[in-house]
Design an enzyme around this catalytic site. Structure first.
Site, mmCIF file in Angstrom:
data_model
loop_
_atom_site.group_PDB
_atom_site.id
_atom_site.type_symbol
_atom_site.label_atom_id
_atom_site.label_comp_id
_atom_site.label_asym_id
_atom_site.label_seq_id
_atom_site.Cartn_x
_atom_site.Cartn_y
_atom_site.Cartn_z
ATOM 1 C CE LYS A 37 6.136 21.101 68.912
ATOM 2 N NZ LYS A 37 7.284 20.378 68.283
ATOM 3 C CE1 TYR A 52 6.680 16.180 71.698
ATOM 4 C CE2 TYR A 52 7.042 17.981 73.243
ATOM 5 C CZ TYR A 52 6.672 17.540 71.992
ATOM 6 O OH TYR A 52 6.289 18.439 71.024
ATOM 7 N NE ARG A 102 6.403 20.853 62.642
ATOM 8 C CZ ARG A 102 6.235 19.599 63.040
ATOM 9 N NH1 ARG A 102 6.294 18.607 62.167
ATOM 10 N NH2 ARG A 102 6.014 19.338 64.320
ATOM 11 C CD GLU A 130 -0.161 13.059 71.192
ATOM 12 O OE1 GLU A 130 0.926 12.497 70.973
ATOM 13 O OE2 GLU A 130 -0.634 13.939 70.435
ATOM 14 C CG HIS A 166 2.296 17.857 69.206
ATOM 15 N ND1 HIS A 166 3.196 16.824 69.113
ATOM 16 C CD2 HIS A 166 1.094 17.294 69.521
ATOM 17 C CE1 HIS A 166 2.569 15.668 69.370
ATOM 18 N NE2 HIS A 166 1.297 15.933 69.624
ATOM 19 C CG ASN A 198 8.993 21.296 65.142
ATOM 20 O OD1 ASN A 198 8.551 21.644 66.241
ATOM 21 N ND2 ASN A 198 9.162 20.025 64.820
ATOM 22 C CB THR A 212 9.748 16.290 61.944
ATOM 23 O OG1 THR A 212 8.688 15.335 62.026
ATOM 24 C CG2 THR A 212 10.266 16.565 63.344
ATOM 25 N NE ARG A 254 2.371 13.672 61.770
ATOM 26 C CZ ARG A 254 3.401 13.693 62.625
ATOM 27 N NH1 ARG A 254 3.220 14.091 63.889
ATOM 28 N NH2 ARG A 254 4.584 13.326 62.254
ATOM 29 C CG PHE A 291 15.600 15.213 70.093
ATOM 30 C CD1 PHE A 291 14.263 15.309 70.485
ATOM 31 C CD2 PHE A 291 15.950 14.219 69.194
ATOM 32 C CE1 PHE A 291 13.298 14.439 70.002
ATOM 33 C CE2 PHE A 291 14.983 13.327 68.696
ATOM 34 C CZ PHE A 291 13.658 13.446 69.101
HETATM 35 P P1 IDP Z 1 6.673 15.490 64.984
HETATM 36 O O1 IDP Z 1 6.488 16.672 65.896
HETATM 37 O O2 IDP Z 1 6.738 15.902 63.550
HETATM 38 O O3 IDP Z 1 5.645 14.397 65.233
HETATM 39 P P2 IDP Z 1 8.588 13.765 66.365
HETATM 40 O O4 IDP Z 1 9.547 12.851 65.677
HETATM 41 O O5 IDP Z 1 7.421 13.157 67.080
HETATM 42 O O6 IDP Z 1 8.112 14.863 65.305
HETATM 43 O O7 IDP Z 1 9.439 14.611 67.410
HETATM 44 C C1 IDP Z 1 8.796 15.388 68.388
HETATM 45 C C2 IDP Z 1 9.448 16.733 68.461
HETATM 46 O O8 IDP Z 1 10.774 16.580 68.927
HETATM 47 C C3 IDP Z 1 9.597 17.461 67.125
HETATM 48 O O9 IDP Z 1 8.427 18.168 66.739
HETATM 49 C C4 IDP Z 1 10.729 18.409 67.417
HETATM 50 O O10 IDP Z 1 10.262 19.550 68.171
HETATM 51 C C5 IDP Z 1 11.610 17.565 68.333
HETATM 52 N N1 IDP Z 1 12.653 16.870 67.588
HETATM 53 C C6 IDP Z 1 12.524 15.764 66.829
HETATM 54 N N2 IDP Z 1 13.700 15.392 66.312
HETATM 55 C C7 IDP Z 1 14.603 16.288 66.755
HETATM 56 C C8 IDP Z 1 16.021 16.452 66.561
HETATM 57 O O11 IDP Z 1 16.684 15.683 65.855
HETATM 58 N N3 IDP Z 1 16.589 17.520 67.185
HETATM 59 C C9 IDP Z 1 15.893 18.396 67.961
HETATM 60 N N4 IDP Z 1 14.567 18.273 68.174
HETATM 61 C C10 IDP Z 1 13.935 17.234 67.575
HETATM 62 MG MG MG Z 2 5.371 13.249 66.963
#
Ligand code: IDP
Ligand code: MG
Length: 149
Positions: free
Chosen positions: A9, A49, A102, A126, A115, A112, A91, A85, A57
């Protein structure tokens, strides 16, 4: 054989962590079959997304992922999705295990670093959003027999 879409990212790129992050997947034993350095458009970000469209968010997430260049990659392997993962970590970086990307480099969920696809089906889907078939490389890895039994 599974595929996973991995993105470094914009924070990972800006912080000079591209090589470090790519090396984690390479050393793990995943096989790289596609890579590009690119800037995501608004349209691509909304497609990638789309599943999070209703989340509070979502707007911040789309501006974060389009805020600077990224590295998009497709890595292949048995159990590639779960393995990647694990290498990425939870996350929320402040809760991610040390040793994960992370957990080693991040503090906040909105920064974070990386992806990774969350299922084999999404890995295929994807990868096809970011790469045409002719951008994915079919190659023989010299170390294959030392990584795959
Ligand atoms: P992941 O990247 O670990 O699969 P997901 O739940 O798919 O997590 O969420 C996608 C992305 O959205 C996360 O990597 C993060 O950048 C962002 N994200 C997820 N939850 C939050 C939140 O509560 N606040 C801000 N950003 C979030
Ligand atoms: Mg995800």
């Amino acid at each position: 054989m599974e595929r996973t879409l991995i993105l470094v990212k914009p924070d990972g790129v800006q912080r000079g962590l591209m090589g470090e992050i790519i090396a984690r997947f390479e050393r793990r034993g995943l096989k790289l079959i596609g890579m590009k350095f690119m800037q995501m458009s608004q349209e691509l970000a909304e497609e990638h997304y789309g599943v999070h469209k209703e989340r509070p968010f979502y707007g911040a997430l789309v501006s974060y992922i389009t805020s600077g260049p990224i590295v998009a990659m497709v890595w292949e392997g048995n159990d590639a999705v779960a393995a990647a993962r694990g290498t990425i970590g939870a996350t929320k970086p402040s809760a991610a295990a040390p040793g994960s990307i992370r957990g080693d480099f991040g503090m906040e969920i909105g920064r974070n670093l990386v992806h990774g696809s969350d299922s084999p089906e999404n890995g295929i889907k994807e990868a096809s959003i970011f790469f045409n078939d002719d951008e994915l490389v079919d190659w023989n890895r010299a170390t294959e027999a030392w990584i795959v039994e």
